[in-house]
Design a protein around this motif. Structure first.
Motif, PDB file in Angstrom:
ATOM      1  N   ARG A   1       0.827  -1.209   0.000  1.00 39.89           N
ATOM      2  CA  ARG A   1       0.000   0.000   0.000  1.00 39.89           C
ATOM      3  C   ARG A   1       0.860   1.256   0.000  1.00 39.89           C
ATOM      4  NH1 ARG A   1      -1.748   3.748   3.279  1.00 39.89           N
ATOM      5  NH2 ARG A   1      -0.580   2.886   5.044  1.00 39.89           N
ATOM      6  N   ARG A   2       1.889   1.278   0.844  1.00 41.66           N
ATOM      7  CA  ARG A   2       2.748   2.460   0.936  1.00 41.66           C
ATOM      8  C   ARG A   2       3.507   2.730  -0.354  1.00 41.66           C
ATOM      9  NH1 ARG A   2       5.809   1.740   6.791  1.00 41.66           N
ATOM     10  NH2 ARG A   2       3.933   1.886   8.130  1.00 41.66           N
ATOM     11  N   ARG A   3       3.963   1.685  -1.000  1.00 40.53           N
ATOM     12  CA  ARG A   3       4.776   1.849  -2.214  1.00 40.53           C
ATOM     13  C   ARG A   3       3.936   1.972  -3.474  1.00 40.53           C
ATOM     14  NH1 ARG A   3       9.806  -2.435  -1.087  1.00 40.53           N
ATOM     15  NH2 ARG A   3      10.273  -1.678   1.029  1.00 40.53           N
ATOM     16  N   GLY A   4       2.617   1.838  -3.338  1.00 44.66           N
ATOM     17  CA  GLY A   4       1.733   1.997  -4.481  1.00 44.66           C
ATOM     18  C   GLY A   4       1.859   0.901  -5.520  1.00 44.66           C
ATOM     19  N   LEU A   5       2.154  -0.312  -5.064  1.00 43.18           N
ATOM     20  CA  LEU A   5       2.309  -1.432  -5.989  1.00 43.18           C
ATOM     21  C   LEU A   5       0.952  -2.028  -6.339  1.00 43.18           C
ATOM     22  CD1 LEU A   5       5.345  -3.299  -4.343  1.00 43.18           C
ATOM     23  CD2 LEU A   5       5.393  -1.784  -6.336  1.00 43.18           C
ATOM     24  N   ASP A   6       0.833  -2.510  -7.549  1.00 41.56           N
ATOM     25  CA  ASP A   6      -0.351  -3.254  -7.972  1.00 41.56           C
ATOM     26  C   ASP A   6       0.007  -4.734  -7.909  1.00 41.56           C
ATOM     27  OD1 ASP A   6      -2.357  -4.629  -9.333  1.00 41.56           O
ATOM     28  OD2 ASP A   6      -2.745  -2.962 -10.692  1.00 41.56           O
ATOM     29  N   PRO A   7      -0.583  -5.495  -6.972  1.00 40.53           N
ATOM     30  CA  PRO A   7      -0.210  -6.909  -6.822  1.00 40.53           C
ATOM     31  C   PRO A   7      -0.390  -7.736  -8.087  1.00 40.53           C
ATOM     32  CG  PRO A   7      -1.504  -6.181  -4.944  1.00 40.53           C
ATOM     33  CD  PRO A   7      -1.582  -5.091  -5.965  1.00 40.53           C
ATOM     34  N   ILE A   8      -1.336  -7.326  -8.936  1.00 42.84           N
ATOM     35  CA  ILE A   8      -1.579  -8.080 -10.165  1.00 42.84           C
ATOM     36  C   ILE A   8      -0.549  -7.724 -11.231  1.00 42.84           C
ATOM     37  CG2 ILE A   8      -3.237  -8.607 -11.983  1.00 42.84           C
ATOM     38  CD1 ILE A   8      -4.029  -9.652  -9.244  1.00 42.84           C
ATOM     39  N   GLU A   9      -0.241  -6.434 -11.370  1.00 44.09           N
ATOM     40  CA  GLU A   9       0.675  -5.987 -12.417  1.00 44.09           C
ATOM     41  C   GLU A   9       2.141  -6.082 -11.990  1.00 44.09           C
ATOM     42  OE1 GLU A   9      -0.205  -5.191 -15.434  1.00 44.09           O
ATOM     43  OE2 GLU A   9      -2.350  -5.400 -15.034  1.00 44.09           O
ATOM     44  N   ASP A  10       2.411  -5.883 -10.705  1.00 42.43           N
ATOM     45  CA  ASP A  10       3.804  -5.849 -10.223  1.00 42.43           C
ATOM     46  C   ASP A  10       4.138  -7.104  -9.429  1.00 42.43           C
ATOM     47  OD1 ASP A  10       3.985  -3.208 -11.273  1.00 42.43           O
ATOM     48  OD2 ASP A  10       3.042  -2.435  -9.464  1.00 42.43           O
ATOM     49  N   ARG A  11       3.900  -8.266 -10.021  1.00 46.17           N
ATOM     50  CA  ARG A  11       4.095  -9.536  -9.315  1.00 46.17           C
ATOM     51  C   ARG A  11       5.551  -9.741  -8.901  1.00 46.17           C
ATOM     52  NH1 ARG A  11      -0.028 -13.333  -9.597  1.00 46.17           N
ATOM     53  NH2 ARG A  11      -1.853 -12.681 -10.795  1.00 46.17           N
ATOM     54  N   ALA A  12       6.490  -9.408  -9.785  1.00 45.94           N
ATOM     55  CA  ALA A  12       7.906  -9.612  -9.471  1.00 45.94           C
ATOM     56  C   ALA A  12       8.312  -8.759  -8.280  1.00 45.94           C
ATOM     57  CB  ALA A  12       8.767  -9.280 -10.689  1.00 45.94           C
ATOM     58  N   ALA A  13       7.834  -7.514  -8.234  1.00 50.37           N
ATOM     59  CA  ALA A  13       8.165  -6.630  -7.120  1.00 50.37           C
ATOM     60  C   ALA A  13       7.564  -7.148  -5.813  1.00 50.37           C
ATOM     61  CB  ALA A  13       7.663  -5.218  -7.411  1.00 50.37           C
ATOM     62  N   VAL A  14       6.346  -7.678  -5.888  1.00 53.52           N
ATOM     63  CA  VAL A  14       5.703  -8.232  -4.694  1.00 53.52           C
ATOM     64  C   VAL A  14       6.461  -9.462  -4.209  1.00 53.52           C
ATOM     65  CG1 VAL A  14       3.606  -9.314  -3.789  1.00 53.52           C
ATOM     66  CG2 VAL A  14       3.432  -7.301  -5.273  1.00 53.52           C
ATOM     67  N   ARG A  15       6.921 -10.299  -5.137  1.00 53.08           N
ATOM     68  CA  ARG A  15       7.671 -11.499  -4.742  1.00 53.08           C
ATOM     69  C   ARG A  15       8.963 -11.114  -4.025  1.00 53.08           C
ATOM     70  NH1 ARG A  15       7.173 -16.689  -6.095  1.00 53.08           N
ATOM     71  NH2 ARG A  15       5.668 -16.219  -7.738  1.00 53.08           N
ATOM     72  N   ARG A  16       9.667 -10.105  -4.552  1.00 51.00           N
ATOM     73  CA  ARG A  16      10.894  -9.643  -3.885  1.00 51.00           C
ATOM     74  C   ARG A  16      10.577  -9.080  -2.507  1.00 51.00           C
ATOM     75  NH1 ARG A  16      11.976  -7.673  -9.141  1.00 51.00           N
ATOM     76  NH2 ARG A  16      11.277  -5.585  -8.513  1.00 51.00           N
ATOM     77  N   LEU A  17       9.465  -8.361  -2.410  1.00 51.59           N
ATOM     78  CA  LEU A  17       9.068  -7.775  -1.137  1.00 51.59           C
ATOM     79  C   LEU A  17       8.764  -8.856  -0.108  1.00 51.59           C
ATOM     80  CD1 LEU A  17       8.497  -5.086   0.255  1.00 51.59           C
ATOM     81  CD2 LEU A  17       6.134  -5.232  -0.563  1.00 51.59           C
ATOM     82  N   VAL A  18       8.092  -9.926  -0.524  1.00 48.97           N
ATOM     83  CA  VAL A  18       7.794 -11.044   0.377  1.00 48.97           C
ATOM     84  C   VAL A  18       9.091 -11.659   0.902  1.00 48.97           C
ATOM     85  CG1 VAL A  18       6.829 -13.368   0.518  1.00 48.97           C
ATOM     86  CG2 VAL A  18       5.546 -11.553  -0.632  1.00 48.97           C
ATOM     87  N   ASP A  19      10.052 -11.877   0.018  1.00 52.39           N
ATOM     88  CA  ASP A  19      11.334 -12.471   0.429  1.00 52.39           C
ATOM     89  C   ASP A  19      12.064 -11.569   1.420  1.00 52.39           C
ATOM     90  OD1 ASP A  19      10.869 -14.648  -1.195  1.00 52.39           O
ATOM     91  OD2 ASP A  19      11.997 -13.844  -2.901  1.00 52.39           O
ATOM     92  N   GLU A  20      12.019 -10.258   1.178  1.00 53.79           N
ATOM     93  CA  GLU A  20      12.692  -9.310   2.067  1.00 53.79           C
ATOM     94  C   GLU A  20      12.046  -9.313   3.459  1.00 53.79           C
ATOM     95  OE1 GLU A  20      12.467  -5.560   0.146  1.00 53.79           O
ATOM     96  OE2 GLU A  20      13.715  -6.159  -1.577  1.00 53.79           O
ATOM     97  N   VAL A  21      10.721  -9.273   3.504  1.00 52.62           N
ATOM     98  CA  VAL A  21      10.012  -9.227   4.786  1.00 52.62           C
ATOM     99  C   VAL A  21      10.241 -10.517   5.566  1.00 52.62           C
ATOM    100  CG1 VAL A  21       7.737  -9.139   5.871  1.00 52.62           C
ATOM    101  CG2 VAL A  21       8.273  -7.598   3.968  1.00 52.62           C
ATOM    102  N   ILE A  22      10.237 -11.666   4.898  1.00 48.72           N
ATOM    103  CA  ILE A  22      10.486 -12.931   5.585  1.00 48.72           C
ATOM    104  C   ILE A  22      11.894 -12.986   6.133  1.00 48.72           C
ATOM    105  CG2 ILE A  22      10.814 -15.410   5.168  1.00 48.72           C
ATOM    106  CD1 ILE A  22       8.296 -15.428   3.557  1.00 48.72           C
TER     107      ILE A  22
END
Length: 409
Positions: free
Chosen positions: A16-37
């Motif tokens: 939400r803060r970074r303004g990502l679209d989970p559907i369009e920015d899948r690669a960015a979301v995947r990297r974000l998940v790995d970072e948070v974990i």
């Protein structure tokens, strides 16, 4: 809150803060998940946070929840799964190789509604009390159908028919055992010759796949217009325009029905028209198009080639009282050239059961037919019929007597 829930909440906040679209920015979301974990694992070493039992499983669960369709995503990603349906939150079924099975996936009412809302987000379609049915296509090409109470008794009914294109050509269908080499060569020549073909079969019999494979035999120089309720056809040609229907808006206006698409297709300089599935009065518009000399194909629900022809003679009557059998029956006889019937056998294997020609003659109110290929002993074999318009085969350089004289190897 469990470790996975904590990670998911943090990822959603960062998205939400970074303004990502989970559907369009899948690669960015995947990297974000790995970072948070990774950060979560570090924090567990110096705090009382519960550690994650399996990082890979946790990452997959969080990613599916944020960028995918939650617990259903693993079924959507499984190439062996053909269809997914939810009868109620605790009963999620899948189909593999034509057979259904109950999964261990357990949802609740809120999850089902959230998943449907997420699936419809990119489609421009909706489901509510005024529109209790919805038919839409997911980003991966899967077809979504939803029905809600009070049309259903209590729970939302959800069907996801995955676009599992098991074959792209008639040759690939031969390899799968769906039809014989001789039948494939005949159908290939028939399409090239511009014959009008009806693909008949039951639900999940493989009609769309067969229609796609037949369309692959259309000469590359032709301009093809496809008309569907929801995009499913994928014609591998350079000059293709695909159109789909549209539901009415909140004010009840703006609906585009299938018969309108067929009429519009005639204004688009088509060399060939393909209707994904004929269900209602649009059958009349298709017959009128074919009667004008425009080659075409369509699919239809029917248990045999004969029943498909009967249905083609019946559906146009839905268009109005001024449309009668006296016009429809001879029109079907003159417009339809071939009917290909496909069905599933007892093991779920999809096979072409018969190829029937329509010579163009009518006896009473019955359209005459001739069997070109028929099933004997579970195998598709040559019958004694011949297709109409033999001269068209000559025009495209096909030797019709040779195609039908013996089985090719």
């Amino acid at each position: 809150m469990s470790g996975v829930e904590s990670v998911e909440a943090e990822v959603r906040e960062l998205v939400r803060r970074r303004g990502l679209d989970p559907i369009e920015d899948r690669a960015a979301v995947r990297r974000l998940v790995d970072e948070v974990i990774a950060e979560y694992d570090e924090r567990t070493l110096i705090s009382s946070l519960a550690p994650l039992a399996d990082r890979h499983t946790a990452a997959r669960a969080v990613y599916d929840a944020v960028a995918g369709f939650g617990p259903l995503q693993r079924h959507l990603d499984d190439p062996t799964v053909e269809e997914i349906w939810i009868n109620e939150p605790g009963r999620v079924f899948i189909a593999r190789r034509g057979s259904s099975e109950l999964t261990t996936t357990i949802l609740n009412d809120g999850q089902v509604r959230d998943l449907v809302e997420k699936m419809l987000k990119t489609t421009g379609r909706r489901v509510d009390l005024s529109t209790p049915f919805v038919d839409a296509m997911l980003p991966d090409g899967s077809r979504l159908h939803v029905v809600i109470p009070d049309i259903t008794r209590r729970h939302w009914s959800v069907n996801i028919r995955k676009f599992v294109l098991s074959a792209n050509s008639l040759d690939e269908l031969v390899q799968l055992g769906t039809l014989t080499t001789q039948a494939a060569r005949f159908l290939e020549a028939s399409i090239a010759a511009g014959l009008n073909v009806i693909v008949a079969g039951g639900t999940q019999a493989g009609k769309t796949t067969l229609l796609n494979c037949l369309a692959a035999s259309i000469p590359g120089r032709e301009r093809v217009i496809t008309c569907e309720e929801v995009f499913e056809l994928r014609v591998p040609l350079p000059d293709v325009v695909a159109m789909q229907t549209r539901q009415p808006n909140l004010e009840g206006t703006g609906e585009i029905r299938l018969r309108r698409l067929v009429k519009e297709a005639l204004r688009m300089r088509p060399d060939r028209i393909i209707v994904g599935e004929v269900r209602q009065e649009e059958c009349l518009d298709l017959l009128i198009a074919l009667n004008s000399g425009l080659p075409g194909m369509c699919s239809i629900h029917a248990n045999s080639a004969r029943e498909a022809i009967v249905k083609m003679c019946t559906l146009p009557l839905l268009a109005g009282e001024n449309v009668g059998h006296a016009f429809v029956v001879p029109t079907v006889a003159s417009c339809v050239d071939l009917v290909v019937h496909i069905a599933k056998d007892g093991q779920g294997q999809r096979r072409v059961r018969e190829v029937v020609a329509v010579p163009g003659r009518v006896e009473g109110d019955v359209v005459e037919t001739a069997d070109i290929f028929t099933s004997r002993g579970g195998r598709l074999v040559r019958a004694d019929g011949y297709p109409p318009h033999a001269e068209r085969y000559e025009w495209v350089g096909a030797d019709l007597p040779r195609l039908l004289a013996q089985e090719l190897v």
